[in-house]
Design a protein around this motif. Structure first.
Motif, PDB file in Angstrom:
ATOM      1  N   ILE A   1      49.054   7.446  80.128  1.00  0.00           N
ATOM      2  CA  ILE A   1      49.166   8.806  79.589  1.00  0.00           C
ATOM      3  C   ILE A   1      49.818   8.779  78.203  1.00  0.00           C
ATOM      4  O   ILE A   1      49.437   9.530  77.300  1.00  0.00           O
ATOM      5  CB  ILE A   1      49.952   9.708  80.563  1.00  0.00           C
ATOM      6  CG1 ILE A   1      49.202   9.812  81.887  1.00  0.00           C
ATOM      7  CG2 ILE A   1      50.160  11.101  79.971  1.00  0.00           C
ATOM      8  CD1 ILE A   1      49.881  10.669  82.933  1.00  0.00           C
ATOM      9  N   PHE A   2      50.792   7.898  78.019  1.00  0.00           N
ATOM     10  CA  PHE A   2      51.379   7.732  76.688  1.00  0.00           C
ATOM     11  C   PHE A   2      50.296   7.325  75.687  1.00  0.00           C
ATOM     12  O   PHE A   2      50.264   7.799  74.553  1.00  0.00           O
ATOM     13  CB  PHE A   2      52.482   6.676  76.729  1.00  0.00           C
ATOM     14  CG  PHE A   2      53.767   7.131  77.359  1.00  0.00           C
ATOM     15  CD1 PHE A   2      54.807   7.618  76.587  1.00  0.00           C
ATOM     16  CD2 PHE A   2      53.935   7.078  78.738  1.00  0.00           C
ATOM     17  CE1 PHE A   2      55.992   8.036  77.158  1.00  0.00           C
ATOM     18  CE2 PHE A   2      55.120   7.491  79.327  1.00  0.00           C
ATOM     19  CZ  PHE A   2      56.150   7.978  78.537  1.00  0.00           C
TER      20      PHE A   2
ATOM     21  N   LYS B   1      46.304   3.740  71.363  1.00  0.00           N
ATOM     22  CA  LYS B   1      46.510   2.424  71.971  1.00  0.00           C
ATOM     23  C   LYS B   1      47.630   1.629  71.308  1.00  0.00           C
ATOM     24  O   LYS B   1      48.237   0.765  71.938  1.00  0.00           O
ATOM     25  CB  LYS B   1      45.212   1.618  71.909  1.00  0.00           C
ATOM     26  CG  LYS B   1      44.102   2.155  72.803  1.00  0.00           C
ATOM     27  CD  LYS B   1      42.880   1.251  72.742  1.00  0.00           C
ATOM     28  CE  LYS B   1      41.783   1.744  73.669  1.00  0.00           C
ATOM     29  NZ  LYS B   1      40.586   0.865  73.620  1.00  0.00           N
ATOM     30  N   SER B   2      47.905   1.927  70.034  1.00  0.00           N
ATOM     31  CA  SER B   2      48.879   1.117  69.293  1.00  0.00           C
ATOM     32  C   SER B   2      50.301   1.621  69.532  1.00  0.00           C
ATOM     33  O   SER B   2      50.962   2.168  68.645  1.00  0.00           O
ATOM     34  CB  SER B   2      48.558   1.125  67.799  1.00  0.00           C
ATOM     35  OG  SER B   2      47.337   0.500  67.551  1.00  0.00           O
TER      36      SER B   2
ATOM     37  N   LEU C   1      59.966   4.334  72.678  1.00  0.00           N
ATOM     38  CA  LEU C   1      58.531   4.412  72.445  1.00  0.00           C
ATOM     39  C   LEU C   1      58.287   4.148  70.958  1.00  0.00           C
ATOM     40  O   LEU C   1      58.816   4.865  70.104  1.00  0.00           O
ATOM     41  CB  LEU C   1      57.989   5.793  72.827  1.00  0.00           C
ATOM     42  CG  LEU C   1      56.546   6.101  72.401  1.00  0.00           C
ATOM     43  CD1 LEU C   1      55.564   5.177  73.109  1.00  0.00           C
ATOM     44  CD2 LEU C   1      56.198   7.559  72.666  1.00  0.00           C
ATOM     45  N   THR C   2      57.525   3.106  70.670  1.00  0.00           N
ATOM     46  CA  THR C   2      57.166   2.793  69.287  1.00  0.00           C
ATOM     47  C   THR C   2      55.691   3.108  69.085  1.00  0.00           C
ATOM     48  O   THR C   2      54.837   2.592  69.821  1.00  0.00           O
ATOM     49  CB  THR C   2      57.426   1.317  68.962  1.00  0.00           C
ATOM     50  OG1 THR C   2      58.800   1.007  69.251  1.00  0.00           O
ATOM     51  CG2 THR C   2      57.153   1.021  67.495  1.00  0.00           C
ATOM     52  N   VAL C   3      55.410   3.953  68.126  1.00  0.00           N
ATOM     53  CA  VAL C   3      54.037   4.326  67.800  1.00  0.00           C
ATOM     54  C   VAL C   3      53.699   3.714  66.446  1.00  0.00           C
ATOM     55  O   VAL C   3      54.290   4.079  65.424  1.00  0.00           O
ATOM     56  CB  VAL C   3      53.867   5.865  67.741  1.00  0.00           C
ATOM     57  CG1 VAL C   3      52.409   6.215  67.456  1.00  0.00           C
ATOM     58  CG2 VAL C   3      54.335   6.506  69.038  1.00  0.00           C
TER      59      VAL C   3
ATOM     60  N   THR D   1      47.501  -0.995  61.989  1.00  0.00           N
ATOM     61  CA  THR D   1      46.745  -1.663  63.041  1.00  0.00           C
ATOM     62  C   THR D   1      46.744  -3.170  62.797  1.00  0.00           C
ATOM     63  O   THR D   1      46.892  -3.633  61.661  1.00  0.00           O
ATOM     64  CB  THR D   1      45.297  -1.158  63.081  1.00  0.00           C
ATOM     65  OG1 THR D   1      44.680  -1.360  61.801  1.00  0.00           O
ATOM     66  CG2 THR D   1      45.253   0.327  63.419  1.00  0.00           C
ATOM     67  N   ILE D   2      46.566  -3.905  63.869  1.00  0.00           N
ATOM     68  CA  ILE D   2      46.478  -5.358  63.755  1.00  0.00           C
ATOM     69  C   ILE D   2      45.157  -5.706  63.081  1.00  0.00           C
ATOM     70  O   ILE D   2      44.112  -5.139  63.434  1.00  0.00           O
ATOM     71  CB  ILE D   2      46.551  -6.008  65.146  1.00  0.00           C
ATOM     72  CG1 ILE D   2      47.813  -5.568  65.873  1.00  0.00           C
ATOM     73  CG2 ILE D   2      46.496  -7.530  65.044  1.00  0.00           C
ATOM     74  CD1 ILE D   2      47.911  -6.069  67.290  1.00  0.00           C
TER      75      ILE D   2
END
Length: 371
Positions: A69-70, A76-77, A89-91, A95-96
């Protein structure tokens, strides 16, 4: 703080409250919910960090259970870290990279401060990740054919050769598939490249003798690590790398020596890098797994294999060269891609004519007591 930053933080807070609602992460009822407390929302160029704590009585397992849910709300990242009450929580806003070329000018500064620098790749923040094999000894690399496992082995060994003198590092390579390590055969640091179980067993018996020799040295001089030996008795680091070592599982002597290397090798300067395509719980018994301090899981077949390697989520990887690393924490990393041609060019200054495979010289009384 700008108005834009303030509005961005409020947006993250509101979104997190919606996560709590959707996941049932609250006490009381829906009309009067008691949500986790959001302590801070901090904005950084490459990620946003949110700290929150659960109210007493709320099961922390609900965080893991509802991690999806997060991701639905934040993408996804993200990364969720915490234990019983306090969570982060790290958002990630970056992107990789899908592809990452191996560039020696970028790699060398990353490993410069390590005694035995292992280059991993770039993480979600776009930063290179590396570690010191002397402090995080022994590596397990697993992944399906074409996942990037073999390329990672190539870049790790090449980087070690480029950063250490032959007098400081010796490499012993077992190539059970007869396809990966021929590139290193005539490199000065490399003592041997072997493929048959018989030859690999002999090599490991020499390593076992060397372990005993180094153990005697540390006892004679009363030190706990080979780096503390007197200068005239210093010994090089030894790295034993075996590709597809699962093919050796039926040889009890080989498995016993590998178990001893990963159990006691760290203080004696002997390290193992083991790789396999299909992780097997019978081969990776509890003793070996407990001492392989770093696991790199490239694309794996299913969740069972991911659990064996201890790299959760490796079975869900879709990008070639991407892996989950479990060391001091979990990382998602894109490995640097080093082609055979590039590696040959980088290794060319270290290529010498090789004769008979070198043997590890046994310790003599003269060696120990020489003044």
């Amino acid at each position: 703080m700008t108005l834009r930053d303030t509005l961005t933080k409020l947006k993250y807070r509101k979104r997190l409250i919606n996560v709590f609602k959707s996941a049932g992460l609250f006490l009381g009822d829906a009309e009067r919910p008691f949500f986790p407390k959001i302590h801070s929302v901090k904005l950084f160029p490459q990620f946003t960090s949110i700290i929150f704590t659960l109210p007493n009585g709320l099961d922390p397992k609900l965080i893991t259970k509802n991690a999806y849910i997060f991701r639905q709300y934040f993408g996804k990242s993200i990364e969720l870290e915490g234990d019983i009450k306090r969570f982060r929580l790290t958002v990630f806003t970056t992107t990789i990279p899908v592809k990452l070329a191996y560039k020696i000018d970028a790699v060398l500064p990353v490993v410069a401060d390590h005694k035995l620098g292992i280059i991993c790749g770039k993480d979600r923040t776009g930063q290179y990740v590396s570690f010191d094999l002397t402090t995080q000894p022994h590596i397990l690399i697993a992944g399906e054919t074409g996942s990037g496992k073999s390329t990672q082995l190539r870049s790790i060994l090449t980087t070690l050769i480029l950063t250490k003198k032959p007098s400081d590092l010796r490499l012993y390579l077992g190539d059970c598939k007869k396809s990966e390590f021929h590139l290193f055969r005539n490199v000065e640091h490399v003592q041997c490249v072997l493929s048959s179980p018989h030859d690999i067993r002999e090599m490991l018996c020499e390593i076992k003798t060397e372990l005993d020799r180094r153990s005697d040295l540390t006892e004679v001089f009363g030190v706990s690590h080979i780096d503390e030996l007197p200068a005239e008795h210093r010994v090089p680091y030894l790295v034993v790398a075996i590709d597809e070592f699962v093919m050796l599982r039926k040889d009890a002597d080989i498995m016993d020596i590998l178990t001893e290397v990963v159990a006691i090798g760290r203080t004696l300067g002997v390290f193992a890098i083991l790789s396999m395509q299909r992780p097997n719980a019978k081969v990776l018994d509890t003793t070996i797994r407990a001492n392989l301090t770093v696991s790199m899981g490239f694309k794996l077949r299913d969740i069972t294999e991911s659990r064996i390697v201890n790299t959760p989520g490796a079975n869900e990887i879709e990008t070639q060269g991407r892996f989950i690393m479990n060391s001091d924490k979990l990382y998602e990393i894109q490995a640097p891609y080093l082609t055979m041609e590039q590696a040959r060019e980088l290794l060319n200054p270290f290529v010498i004519a090789k004769g008979k495979v070198k043997k590890v010289a046994p310790l003599t009384e003269k060696d120990v007591f020489n003044d």
